[in-house]
Design a protein around this motif. Sequence first.
Motif, mmCIF file in Angstrom:
data_model
loop_
_atom_site.group_PDB
_atom_site.id
_atom_site.type_symbol
_atom_site.label_atom_id
_atom_site.label_comp_id
_atom_site.label_asym_id
_atom_site.label_seq_id
_atom_site.Cartn_x
_atom_site.Cartn_y
_atom_site.Cartn_z
ATOM 1 N N ILE A 1 -14.262 19.940 11.616
ATOM 2 C CA ILE A 1 -13.650 19.584 10.333
ATOM 3 C C ILE A 1 -14.105 20.546 9.245
ATOM 4 N N LYS A 2 -13.127 21.066 8.500
ATOM 5 C CA LYS A 2 -13.412 21.940 7.371
ATOM 6 C C LYS A 2 -13.216 21.230 6.036
ATOM 7 N N ASP A 3 -12.364 20.229 6.031
ATOM 8 C CA ASP A 3 -12.107 19.491 4.797
ATOM 9 C C ASP A 3 -11.579 18.114 5.163
ATOM 10 N N ALA A 4 -12.032 17.100 4.445
ATOM 11 C CA ALA A 4 -11.580 15.719 4.666
ATOM 12 C C ALA A 4 -11.424 15.037 3.328
ATOM 13 N N ARG A 5 -10.289 14.390 3.113
ATOM 14 C CA ARG A 5 -10.055 13.696 1.847
ATOM 15 C C ARG A 5 -8.962 12.645 2.009
ATOM 16 N N TRP A 6 -8.892 11.754 1.037
ATOM 17 C CA TRP A 6 -7.848 10.738 1.040
ATOM 18 C C TRP A 6 -7.479 10.409 -0.398
ATOM 19 N N GLY B 1 -11.736 -0.021 3.680
ATOM 20 C CA GLY B 1 -11.604 0.423 5.063
ATOM 21 C C GLY B 1 -10.380 1.288 5.301
ATOM 22 N N LEU B 2 -9.487 1.360 4.315
ATOM 23 C CA LEU B 2 -8.254 2.125 4.480
ATOM 24 C C LEU B 2 -8.533 3.616 4.640
ATOM 25 N N ALA B 3 -9.509 4.150 3.903
ATOM 26 C CA ALA B 3 -9.820 5.580 3.993
ATOM 27 C C ALA B 3 -10.224 5.954 5.413
ATOM 28 N N ARG B 4 -11.079 5.147 6.006
ATOM 29 C CA ARG B 4 -11.512 5.415 7.385
ATOM 30 C C ARG B 4 -10.347 5.316 8.367
ATOM 31 N N GLU B 5 -9.491 4.341 8.138
ATOM 32 C CA GLU B 5 -8.331 4.159 9.008
ATOM 33 C C GLU B 5 -7.385 5.356 8.929
ATOM 34 N N LEU C 1 0.808 -1.216 0.000
ATOM 35 C CA LEU C 1 0.000 0.000 0.000
ATOM 36 C C LEU C 1 0.841 1.266 0.000
ATOM 37 N N GLU C 2 0.270 2.326 -0.565
ATOM 38 C CA GLU C 2 0.781 3.686 -0.408
ATOM 39 C C GLU C 2 -0.424 4.612 -0.500
ATOM 40 N N ALA C 3 -0.695 5.344 0.581
ATOM 41 C CA ALA C 3 -1.892 6.167 0.614
ATOM 42 C C ALA C 3 -1.741 7.281 1.644
ATOM 43 N N THR C 4 -2.571 8.319 1.499
ATOM 44 C CA THR C 4 -2.579 9.429 2.461
ATOM 45 C C THR C 4 -4.017 9.831 2.769
ATOM 46 N N GLY C 5 -4.190 10.401 3.945
ATOM 47 C CA GLY C 5 -5.459 10.999 4.327
ATOM 48 C C GLY C 5 -5.170 12.320 5.007
ATOM 49 N N ARG C 6 -6.118 13.257 4.948
ATOM 50 C CA ARG C 6 -5.873 14.534 5.616
ATOM 51 C C ARG C 6 -7.178 15.149 6.088
ATOM 52 N N ILE D 1 -6.762 -1.858 -7.041
ATOM 53 C CA ILE D 1 -8.214 -1.883 -6.824
ATOM 54 C C ILE D 1 -8.728 -0.695 -6.014
ATOM 55 N N PHE D 2 -7.883 -0.099 -5.167
ATOM 56 C CA PHE D 2 -8.341 1.017 -4.340
ATOM 57 C C PHE D 2 -7.791 2.361 -4.822
ATOM 58 N N ASN D 3 -7.018 2.366 -5.883
ATOM 59 C CA ASN D 3 -6.349 3.595 -6.313
ATOM 60 C C ASN D 3 -7.350 4.690 -6.673
ATOM 61 N N GLY D 4 -6.986 5.926 -6.297
ATOM 62 C CA GLY D 4 -7.836 7.069 -6.588
ATOM 63 C C GLY D 4 -7.952 7.973 -5.380
#
Length: 280
Positions: A47-52, A94-98, A32-37, A61-64
């Motif tokens: 919260i003013k902004d949420a994204r991943w 479930g990665l986005a929530r994590e 995996l390689e991913a970010t959330g903020r 399969i989860f890219n984007g």
Amino acid sequence: MKLIYQKSWFCSVKRIHSGELLAEASVLGTELEATGRLKVDQSSFAIKDARWEVFRSPAGIFNGSQEAPGLKGTTAYFHIGRDLRREVGEHAGGLARELLAECVRGIIQSETFLFRERGFPTLKAYCEHWRKFQVDTCRYQSNLHRVTRRWNEYVDGLQHGLNLFNRSKNCAVYLLAGGFIVHSGFSDSYHELGLLSRLDPAGRVEECSGSFLRAPDQVCFECALLPGGLKGLVLAECTKKQLSAIVGGPQGCEHLADLAEELRKAVVYTLANIREGGIV
């Protein structure tokens, strides 16, 4: 001994504009390689902004990338889990929530250096509030009658200006002739600890030991004995709750529980790849 799996997490919280914080969490590893903020108000934690964004995942399969507009206005603090489940659900497996939950945990940890913005006149007043709010949540909070150093004394002198909090955790699996060696490490602005585990080919824990390098008080170091309680468990058959009951809870350490869960996930991934012929 052959390295067959790695995963690293990193989270940081910083001031970006007047009255705003940016919390970012990233995961980088074998699969995996991913970010959330999260961008939040520094006084209310609204919260003013949420994204991943997922850059790399098995077969892509989860890219984007995606935003979570439904989280705007939600408070990034304890008990946000229900909102995360409702608005983010199982996106990216479930990665986005994590990732977003990691951001929230970082924001909570940064509060020590935002006590004035959060309405407390002094750090000592904030720590007294925290003591009542978090009573009996870990070994430190459950043994305040024994500790020799209060939280405000521990963090006194730590300098955090624009950057308020940093945390990293990692897990590495090594293949042996008779099973696996797994090393897991955790380091943040207040703590540093690790797990060293030996497992048989079926993923059963033969040995597991903990070590602490930094913690608020010596009473926290007593938790280093708890991972021994994982011996004999087949990790792939365990739940996060079961592991937390052994190394976490009122007389344990939530960061040890975090590492135990990373250990479980690493073993599950490793065994699955061996069955599929991905590891030789």
